[in-house]
Enzyme design. Structure first.
Site, PDB file in Angstrom:
ATOM      1  N   HIS A 285       0.826  -1.206   0.000  1.00 62.40           N
ATOM      2  CA  HIS A 285       0.000   0.000   0.000  1.00 62.40           C
ATOM      3  C   HIS A 285       0.862   1.259   0.000  1.00 62.40           C
ATOM      4  O   HIS A 285       1.607   1.495   0.942  1.00 62.40           O
ATOM      5  CB  HIS A 285      -0.891  -0.056   1.244  1.00 62.40           C
ATOM      6  CG  HIS A 285      -1.845   1.058   1.396  1.00 62.40           C
ATOM      7  ND1 HIS A 285      -1.773   1.962   2.440  1.00 62.40           N
ATOM      8  CD2 HIS A 285      -2.918   1.427   0.649  1.00 62.40           C
ATOM      9  CE1 HIS A 285      -2.765   2.824   2.337  1.00 62.40           C
ATOM     10  NE2 HIS A 285      -3.465   2.530   1.260  1.00 62.40           N
ATOM     11  N   ARG A 286       0.776   2.027  -1.096  1.00 63.26           N
ATOM     12  CA  ARG A 286       1.644   3.197  -1.301  1.00 63.26           C
ATOM     13  C   ARG A 286       3.117   2.785  -1.252  1.00 63.26           C
ATOM     14  O   ARG A 286       3.980   3.526  -0.772  1.00 63.26           O
ATOM     15  CB  ARG A 286       1.353   4.307  -0.287  1.00 63.26           C
ATOM     16  CG  ARG A 286      -0.117   4.708  -0.226  1.00 63.26           C
ATOM     17  CD  ARG A 286      -0.391   5.762   0.829  1.00 63.26           C
ATOM     18  NE  ARG A 286      -1.809   5.790   1.176  1.00 63.26           N
ATOM     19  CZ  ARG A 286      -2.327   6.448   2.197  1.00 63.26           C
ATOM     20  NH1 ARG A 286      -1.541   7.183   2.979  1.00 63.26           N
ATOM     21  NH2 ARG A 286      -3.626   6.418   2.450  1.00 63.26           N
TER      22      ARG A 286
ATOM     23  N   ASP B  70       0.646  -1.822   4.486  1.00 62.61           N
ATOM     24  CA  ASP B  70       1.833  -0.963   4.554  1.00 62.61           C
ATOM     25  C   ASP B  70       3.082  -1.770   4.880  1.00 62.61           C
ATOM     26  O   ASP B  70       4.197  -1.234   4.836  1.00 62.61           O
ATOM     27  CB  ASP B  70       1.648   0.103   5.646  1.00 62.61           C
ATOM     28  CG  ASP B  70       0.513   1.073   5.351  1.00 62.61           C
ATOM     29  OD1 ASP B  70       0.210   1.293   4.163  1.00 62.61           O
ATOM     30  OD2 ASP B  70      -0.083   1.606   6.306  1.00 62.61           O
TER      31      ASP B  70
ATOM     32  N   HIS C 216      -0.840  10.807  -2.420  1.00 57.25           N
ATOM     33  CA  HIS C 216      -2.145  10.440  -1.882  1.00 57.25           C
ATOM     34  C   HIS C 216      -3.036  11.641  -1.583  1.00 57.25           C
ATOM     35  O   HIS C 216      -4.162  11.736  -2.068  1.00 57.25           O
ATOM     36  CB  HIS C 216      -1.980   9.601  -0.611  1.00 57.25           C
ATOM     37  CG  HIS C 216      -3.285   9.203   0.014  1.00 57.25           C
ATOM     38  ND1 HIS C 216      -3.940   9.993   0.945  1.00 57.25           N
ATOM     39  CD2 HIS C 216      -4.084   8.128  -0.186  1.00 57.25           C
ATOM     40  CE1 HIS C 216      -5.073   9.408   1.301  1.00 57.25           C
ATOM     41  NE2 HIS C 216      -5.177   8.282   0.624  1.00 57.25           N
TER      42      HIS C 216
ATOM     43  N   LYS D 259      -7.287   9.581  -7.461  1.00 60.60           N
ATOM     44  CA  LYS D 259      -7.724  10.447  -6.363  1.00 60.60           C
ATOM     45  C   LYS D 259      -8.570  11.603  -6.912  1.00 60.60           C
ATOM     46  O   LYS D 259      -8.163  12.754  -6.929  1.00 60.60           O
ATOM     47  CB  LYS D 259      -6.508  10.987  -5.603  1.00 60.60           C
ATOM     48  CG  LYS D 259      -5.647   9.928  -4.954  1.00 60.60           C
ATOM     49  CD  LYS D 259      -6.386   9.141  -3.895  1.00 60.60           C
ATOM     50  CE  LYS D 259      -6.710   9.998  -2.695  1.00 60.60           C
ATOM     51  NZ  LYS D 259      -7.316   9.200  -1.599  1.00 60.60           N
TER      52      LYS D 259
ATOM     53  N   ASP E 119      -1.270   6.130  -5.631  1.00 62.64           N
ATOM     54  CA  ASP E 119      -2.336   7.107  -5.844  1.00 62.64           C
ATOM     55  C   ASP E 119      -1.882   8.146  -6.862  1.00 62.64           C
ATOM     56  O   ASP E 119      -0.718   8.559  -6.851  1.00 62.64           O
ATOM     57  CB  ASP E 119      -2.655   7.829  -4.534  1.00 62.64           C
ATOM     58  CG  ASP E 119      -2.933   6.846  -3.396  1.00 62.64           C
ATOM     59  OD1 ASP E 119      -4.063   6.362  -3.307  1.00 62.64           O
ATOM     60  OD2 ASP E 119      -1.989   6.568  -2.626  1.00 62.64           O
TER      61      ASP E 119
ATOM     62  N   GLU F 146      -4.831   3.946  -7.806  1.00 61.41           N
ATOM     63  CA  GLU F 146      -6.030   4.600  -7.276  1.00 61.41           C
ATOM     64  C   GLU F 146      -6.104   6.020  -7.807  1.00 61.41           C
ATOM     65  O   GLU F 146      -5.180   6.816  -7.621  1.00 61.41           O
ATOM     66  CB  GLU F 146      -6.033   4.618  -5.747  1.00 61.41           C
ATOM     67  CG  GLU F 146      -7.295   5.290  -5.205  1.00 61.41           C
ATOM     68  CD  GLU F 146      -7.350   5.401  -3.698  1.00 61.41           C
ATOM     69  OE1 GLU F 146      -8.135   6.232  -3.204  1.00 61.41           O
ATOM     70  OE2 GLU F 146      -6.610   4.665  -3.009  1.00 61.41           O
TER      71      GLU F 146
ATOM     72  N   GLU G 254       0.462  -0.677  -4.729  1.00 62.14           N
ATOM     73  CA  GLU G 254      -0.679   0.230  -4.864  1.00 62.14           C
ATOM     74  C   GLU G 254      -0.145   1.638  -4.768  1.00 62.14           C
ATOM     75  O   GLU G 254       0.766   1.915  -3.977  1.00 62.14           O
ATOM     76  CB  GLU G 254      -1.699  -0.038  -3.748  1.00 62.14           C
ATOM     77  CG  GLU G 254      -2.984   0.763  -3.854  1.00 62.14           C
ATOM     78  CD  GLU G 254      -2.949   2.087  -3.075  1.00 62.14           C
ATOM     79  OE1 GLU G 254      -3.956   2.828  -3.152  1.00 62.14           O
ATOM     80  OE2 GLU G 254      -1.942   2.377  -2.392  1.00 62.14           O
TER      81      GLU G 254
END
Length: 244
Positions: free
Chosen positions: A7-8, A229, A49, A111, A36, A109, A34
């Protein structure tokens, strides 16, 4: 087997949404990353993000109000500034150029729930196609209208809807809007939910799974993937998973 998306990037151990966080995710053995995306003032697809740069950089202001060159002036090392010298906000193209030579999957993702970046969908899809990553990419957003538009623009790229609260018959809803997957907040996920989703051939990838007992639970449920994370920790938990 449940896949692990960093995640990120490996955001628990490295500055989120930076190249070193993505490199660490690969080193840790994640199945995918992943990230953003938003648009800079001059229309560049930047990986960040928040709608502002306040939390994750040493600057302040809205992402949309800076050109990409201006954004490069800020240090995105975030809470890891004492461990890492300078980390820049990357371009999506920078990430795609790197990921193409790896086996990693990719979740992008968009945003665009708060700020309507009018050309974001088209630009992201053009970039994915340029790097021929359609088969390895999932597009997701809390803006479900955006996912409908992405499906219209590129029917061959998988889409998924992000959401926080429980949805009624989510498998029917996700099919009605032409999406492929559900990315729910983990508290809405139960074993019967995962079973029903599987029966309807809808992928379930909950977020954000950081604590070991929660990782064990999601692996036991057999979700399609988790966002975490801590990809290295998740990989160790998955390897040691207890069968029910």
């Amino acid at each position: 087997m449940t896949k692990i998306f960093a995640h990120r990037g490996s955001a628990g151990t490295h500055p989120e949404n930076t190249m070193i966080a993505f490199w660490e995710a690969e080193r840790a053995g994640a199945d995918g990353i992943e990230l953003d995306v938003q648009l800079s003032k001059d229309g560049q697809i930047v990986v960040i993000h928040d709608e502002t740069i306040d939390r994750t950089t040493d600057g302040t202001g809205w992402v949309k109000d800076f050109t990409y060159r201006e954004l490069q002036q800020f240090n995105a090392a975030y809470k890891f500034a004492d461990q890492y010298d300078v980390c820049r906000i990357p371009l999506l193209e920078e990430v795609l150029a790197w990921i193409r030579s790896t086996p990693l999957l990719l979740n992008i993702e968009l945003k665009n729930g708060f700020i309507a970046y009018e050309t974001l969908e088209q630009k992201v899809i053009d970039m994915i196609q340029r790097y021929q990553l359609e088969e390895r990419t999932v597009l997701s957003s809390f803006n479900h209208n955006s996912m409908v538009f992405c499906r219209h623009l590129a029917p061959n790229i998988e889409t998924a809807i992000l959401y926080m609260e429980p949805l009624y018959d989510p498998w029917k809803y996700v099919r009605a809007i032409g999406a492929d997957g559900l990315h729910p907040y983990h508290r809405t996920v139960s074993e019967p939910f995962v079973r029903q989703a599987r029966n309807h051939r809808v992928a379930v990838r909950p977020f954000t799974i950081n604590k070991e007992p929660l990782m064990q639970k999601m692996f036991r449920y057999g979700v399609d993937a988790i966002f975490t994370d801590y990809p290295l920790k998740a990989k160790k938990v998955r390897q040691n998973k207890k069968t029910p």
